[in-house]
Write an enzyme that holds these catalytic residues in place. Structure first.
Site, PDB file in Angstrom:
ATOM      1  N   THR A 173       0.794  -0.956   0.049  1.00 39.96           N
ATOM      2  CA  THR A 173       0.013  -0.110   0.248  1.00 39.96           C
ATOM      3  C   THR A 173       0.869   1.302   0.160  1.00 39.96           C
ATOM      4  O   THR A 173       1.960   1.253  -0.129  1.00 39.96           O
ATOM      5  CB  THR A 173      -0.811   0.076   1.213  1.00 39.96           C
ATOM      6  N   CYS A 174       0.240   2.462   0.408  1.00 41.40           N
ATOM      7  CA  CYS A 174       1.080   3.666   0.326  1.00 41.40           C
ATOM      8  C   CYS A 174       1.930   3.944   1.408  1.00 41.40           C
ATOM      9  O   CYS A 174       3.034   4.681   1.230  1.00 41.40           O
ATOM     10  CB  CYS A 174      -0.085   4.824   0.186  1.00 41.40           C
ATOM     11  N   ASN A 175       1.888   2.954   2.387  1.00 41.09           N
ATOM     12  CA  ASN A 175       2.787   2.915   3.510  1.00 41.09           C
ATOM     13  C   ASN A 175       3.157   1.928   3.955  1.00 41.09           C
ATOM     14  O   ASN A 175       3.771   1.957   5.405  1.00 41.09           O
ATOM     15  CB  ASN A 175       2.397   3.786   4.567  1.00 41.09           C
ATOM     16  N   GLU A 218      -9.910   2.403   2.492  1.00 38.33           N
ATOM     17  CA  GLU A 218      -9.442   1.665   1.281  1.00 38.33           C
ATOM     18  C   GLU A 218      -8.517   0.741   1.517  1.00 38.33           C
ATOM     19  O   GLU A 218      -8.599  -0.239   0.733  1.00 38.33           O
ATOM     20  CB  GLU A 218      -8.218   2.767   0.588  1.00 38.33           C
ATOM     21  N   GLN A 240      -7.637  -3.071  -0.420  1.00 37.28           N
ATOM     22  CA  GLN A 240      -6.151  -3.426  -0.768  1.00 37.28           C
ATOM     23  C   GLN A 240      -6.027  -4.819  -0.337  1.00 37.28           C
ATOM     24  O   GLN A 240      -5.527  -5.799  -1.090  1.00 37.28           O
ATOM     25  CB  GLN A 240      -5.198  -2.513  -0.423  1.00 37.28           C
ATOM     26  N   THR A 292      -3.555   6.669 -12.983  1.00 40.05           N
ATOM     27  CA  THR A 292      -4.844   5.913 -12.370  1.00 40.05           C
ATOM     28  C   THR A 292      -4.286   4.803 -11.392  1.00 40.05           C
ATOM     29  O   THR A 292      -4.956   4.009 -11.571  1.00 40.05           O
ATOM     30  CB  THR A 292      -5.374   5.347 -13.731  1.00 40.05           C
TER      31      THR A 292
END
Length: 450
Positions: free
Chosen positions: A45-47, A114, A118, A197
């Site tokens: 994920t983003c982190n 989110e 994920q 995207t």
């Protein structure tokens, strides 16, 4: 076999390192056959980047080394740095951790929605790649159910907080927009460019629509912009490469969500802006950064990054967090009980094998003496049905004792009474006792030997 996990996240590492590890984790799947692991699911994920794996109990360390070497081989990081970056969690800690991650308790924005998607997509990707073993599938499916329960029965995440919403809140703050009317007026009149995207692009477009944005252009270097826009109502404008320069020059807000290999430099951004002094807010939601951090030094440019979001994330109400943790506690115990129950399979199969061995030897004697006469077949049918019935209750009790952590009592009883030593290996599915001869149903629907 046992499940374990390798965890690298924003709690221990800077996001640049997490991004490089995340890129390297793509090497896990191809390297799985030679890693010593029987299965693997990668959650990026983003982190965070986390590898959930299954291996023989004695081979966990070897599997860990094999998986992390695969990550290192796909990055420019030294092998020893990659190994040091990941924490190893055992089976019990792995279940709790994944459940907390899935409900948003371990996120930079606590309660974000989110992450549940994920987690679900990570399992789907592993299943499609053929790397998700049965125990890993059950683990991830349990985590998904827990996330749904927390969403349905607590207020965690009820405010709709997410990485995207906090980032857009920061954009409003940087422009001094303190009341709802001013905020809505700004978004309604703003020209916005969404680049990429990637993971957060869909949520970003939805958030912009909710805030009243009407002029949003979407560009994807991979050519997915038109389909992306069409799938989300078609209200935004898909932009080709030739239109990007003009869109940057006119933009009030640029949001990066591509995670591509190239970053937009300060010089390039200034060139595209044609030297103008129009205030610009850049929101970089890509883990690997779409913009060079130095763009923040340009005049009239504000930069919001994932690190900015982490620092600005609001605290969730203590009651909601406590309720979510209580549900996670219950889910973890339920999962552990189910796993303990499955540990009884080997003992159940051992008892069934022993019993069927005795039965088959006796039936061989009957068939040797009487052949397949009607009387012999009736005897065989009756005995097999009786064995099925006799084994049912011991099988149920084995599952129950295993779930209670008392399987050793069952195994001791098998050894003391029957001289059976339960094998210490996973059992295959145990079915019903089948007859040696074909069977058909009688008039009452009961199976009979042909």
């Amino acid at each position: 076999m046992t499940v374990f996990s390798l965890v690298a996240s924003h709690h221990d590492l800077d996001l640049d390192t997490v991004a490089r590890l995340s890129a390297g984790a793509t090497g896990v799947g191809p390297a799985l056959p030679g890693s010593g692991a029987a299965g693997a699911v990668v959650l990026a994920t983003c982190n965070r980047v986390e590898i959930y794996a299954e291996a023989d109990g004695a081979g966990v360390e070897a599997a860990r080394a094999g998986l992390l070497s695969a990550v290192a081989a796909s990055t420019s990081l030294p092998d020893e740095d990659v190994h040091a970056a990941f924490r190893t969690l055992d089976a019990d800690a792995t279940a709790r951790h994944l459940f907390e991650v899935g409900v948003g308790l371990d996120s930079a924005v606590v309660g974000e929605r989110e992450i549940a998607g994920q987690v679900r997509r990570a399992l789907t990707a592993a299943q499609e790649a053929g790397t998700a073993s049965g125990p890993l599938v059950r683990l991830f499916e349990s985590a998904t159910r827990t996330a749904k329960d927390v969403g349905s029965h607590t207020a965690l995440g009820a405010a709709g907080r997410s990485v995207v919403s906090v980032a857009l809140d920061l954009a409003e703050e940087l422009r001094g927009l303190t009341d709802a009317a001013a905020q809505r007026d700004f978004w309604a009149g703003a020209t916005i460019l969404l680049i990429g995207t990637g993971a957060y692009a869909g949520t970003t477009l939805a958030q912009l629509a909710d805030r009243g944005a009407t002029t949003v252009g979407v560009h994807s270097a991979s050519g997915r912009a038109e389909q992306f826009v069409a799938d989300r109502g078609g209200w935004a404008l898909a932009l080709g490469g030739e239109a990007v320069a003009g869109a940057v020059a006119e933009a009030d807000v640029i949001i990066g969500s591509s995670g591509g290999e190239r970053q937009i430099s300060p010089e390039r951004l200034q060139e595209l802006r044609e030297g103008g002094r129009r205030p610009l807010t850049v929101v970089d939601l890509a883990l690997s950064r779409d913009f060079d951090p130095a763009v923040a030094d340009l005049p009239d440019v504000d930069l919001i990054t994932l690190e900015s979001v982490r620092l600005a994330a609001p605290e969730q109400a203590q009651v909601a967090v406590a309720e979510a943790r209580a549900l996670v506690d219950d889910a973890v115990e339920e999962y552990r009980a189910a796993q303990r129950g499955r540990s009884a399979d080997a003992a159940i199969k051992a008892l069934r094998r022993h019993t069927l061995g005795v039965l088959d030897r006796e039936l061989e004697r009957v068939r040797a003496r009487h052949g397949c006469t009607a009387a012999a077949e009736e005897v065989e049918f009756a005995l097999r049905r009786m064995v099925n019935q006799l084994l049912h209750e011991p099988s149920v009790r084995a599952k129950r004792l295993a779930a209670e952590g008392r399987l050793d009592r069952y195994e001791d009883a098998l050894e003391a009474v029957f001289g059976i030593e339960a094998p210490g290996r996973p059992a295959s599915e145990v079915g019903t006792v089948e007859a040696a001869c074909p069977a058909h149903e009688d008039e009452g629907g009961a199976a009979r030997i042909a």
